[in-house]
Design a protein around this motif. Structure first.
Motif, mmCIF file in Angstrom:
data_model
loop_
_atom_site.group_PDB
_atom_site.id
_atom_site.type_symbol
_atom_site.label_atom_id
_atom_site.label_comp_id
_atom_site.label_asym_id
_atom_site.label_seq_id
_atom_site.Cartn_x
_atom_site.Cartn_y
_atom_site.Cartn_z
ATOM 1 N N LEU A 1 2.980 -21.832 62.296
ATOM 2 C CA LEU A 1 3.695 -20.501 61.562
ATOM 3 C C LEU A 1 5.121 -21.024 61.283
ATOM 4 O O LEU A 1 5.919 -21.417 62.327
ATOM 5 C CB LEU A 1 3.963 -19.251 62.616
ATOM 6 C CG LEU A 1 2.627 -18.567 62.991
ATOM 7 C CD1 LEU A 1 2.733 -17.519 63.752
ATOM 8 C CD2 LEU A 1 2.025 -18.144 61.625
ATOM 9 N N ALA A 2 5.879 -21.295 60.098
ATOM 10 C CA ALA A 2 6.993 -21.884 59.526
ATOM 11 C C ALA A 2 8.015 -20.723 59.809
ATOM 12 O O ALA A 2 7.539 -19.867 60.418
ATOM 13 C CB ALA A 2 6.768 -22.534 58.180
ATOM 14 N N SER A 3 8.999 -20.891 59.288
ATOM 15 C CA SER A 3 10.170 -20.010 59.292
ATOM 16 C C SER A 3 10.055 -18.873 57.970
ATOM 17 O O SER A 3 9.208 -19.184 57.165
ATOM 18 C CB SER A 3 11.416 -20.732 59.506
ATOM 19 O OG SER A 3 11.744 -21.237 58.331
ATOM 20 N N GLY A 4 10.926 -18.018 58.329
ATOM 21 C CA GLY A 4 11.092 -16.973 57.204
ATOM 22 C C GLY A 4 10.665 -15.472 57.733
ATOM 23 O O GLY A 4 9.891 -15.489 58.586
ATOM 24 N N THR A 5 10.986 -14.649 56.873
ATOM 25 C CA THR A 5 10.925 -13.214 57.427
ATOM 26 C C THR A 5 9.517 -12.855 56.994
ATOM 27 O O THR A 5 8.893 -11.905 57.652
ATOM 28 C CB THR A 5 11.820 -12.420 56.514
ATOM 29 O OG1 THR A 5 11.715 -12.636 55.152
ATOM 30 C CG2 THR A 5 13.245 -12.565 57.026
#
Length: 256
Positions: A98-102
């Motif tokens: 799970l990478a970053s970001g909303t």
């Protein structure tokens, strides 16, 4: 045809469609692509359009870095709908990134597991969301903290991934351009995302309709480097068809 007549035609087409293509304009106006590029440069200097790779648009295609708290409020319904579609791809005993970001954080809120699920993430928000849930093993990457995204970047995080392979990568992006590829607003984040793609067997991009036609500062990869995009019903059918022509699976999430 005079230069002013060409410029009028170009601007009228922009008003009709929102974008123009250098090659198409060259064919239609019977001038060279070099001439069209000069026309677009002159019009951009007058703040009448924004040049892009292979053409121009009426709206600014470049994204800027904003705090994660601000991003989370934008297209919240779309992100939730995308997350509910994305979670269907996760099976028990999977290993996922799970990478970053909303939008990825929205996905984390949907993730539960009956059997062991392994999660690797660069996002502090994702780790905090999943930390109290049973049957989920979390590996939080270390490195340089980006306060604007509550995530880590840098060589320490990338080096840790050298001896890892993973099933599915869920990737959030700041821009999706069919010609230029996937982008983010930070070069170090782009580099880490490239590493994620390298070690994942299957890459799923989570992108609401506002991300299409946009570009961030750091290029992650070309469109053909990914396998799947999950978006919402606000994305135009022409974009979806172009993606599918390139062999990319597209899932359209219905708004809740």
């Amino acid at each position: 045809m005079s230069i002013s007549e060409r410029h009028e035609i170009i601007l009228n087409k922009l008003k009709e469609t929102g974008k123009v293509n250098v090659q198409e304009l060259s064919d239609e106006l019977s001038v060279s692509e070099v001439t069209i590029r000069k026309d677009l440069r002159l019009l951009e200097d007058k703040n009448l359009l924004f040049r892009t790779h292979g053409g121009a648009t009426l709206s600014n295609p470049y994204t800027s870095d904003r705090p994660v708290s601000e991003k989370a409020k934008v297209q919240a319904q779309e992100k939730e709908a995308i997350a509910k579609e994305a979670v269907k791809l996760i099976g028990d005993k999977d290993s996922i990134i799970l990478a970053s970001g909303t939008t990825v954080s929205a996905l984390a809120r949907e993730v539960y597991s009956q059997n062991n699920l392994t999660v690797i993430t660069s996002s502090l928000d994702v780790s905090l969301t999943l930390s109290g849930r049973e049957n989920i093993d979390i590996t939080q990457l270390g490195g340089q903290l980006r306060p604007s995204s509550n995530s880590v970047v840098g060589p320490y995080a990338e080096d840790f991934l050298n001896n890892i392979t993973c099933g599915i990568l869920f990737l959030g992006v700041d821009g999706v351009d069919l010609e230029y590829g996937l982008t983010t607003t930070n070069l170090m984040e782009a580099s880490l995302n490239q590493k994620f793609i390298e070690i994942a067997q299957y890459t799923v991009v989570l992108a609401d309709h506002t991300k299409f036609g946009k570009r961030g500062f750091g290029r992650i990869c070309t469109i053909d480097s990914i396998q799947h995009i999950i978006t919402d019903s606000g994305t135009s059918q022409s974009i979806i068809q172009e993606l599918e022509k390139k062999g990319i699976r597209v899932t359209v999430a219905d708004l809740l």
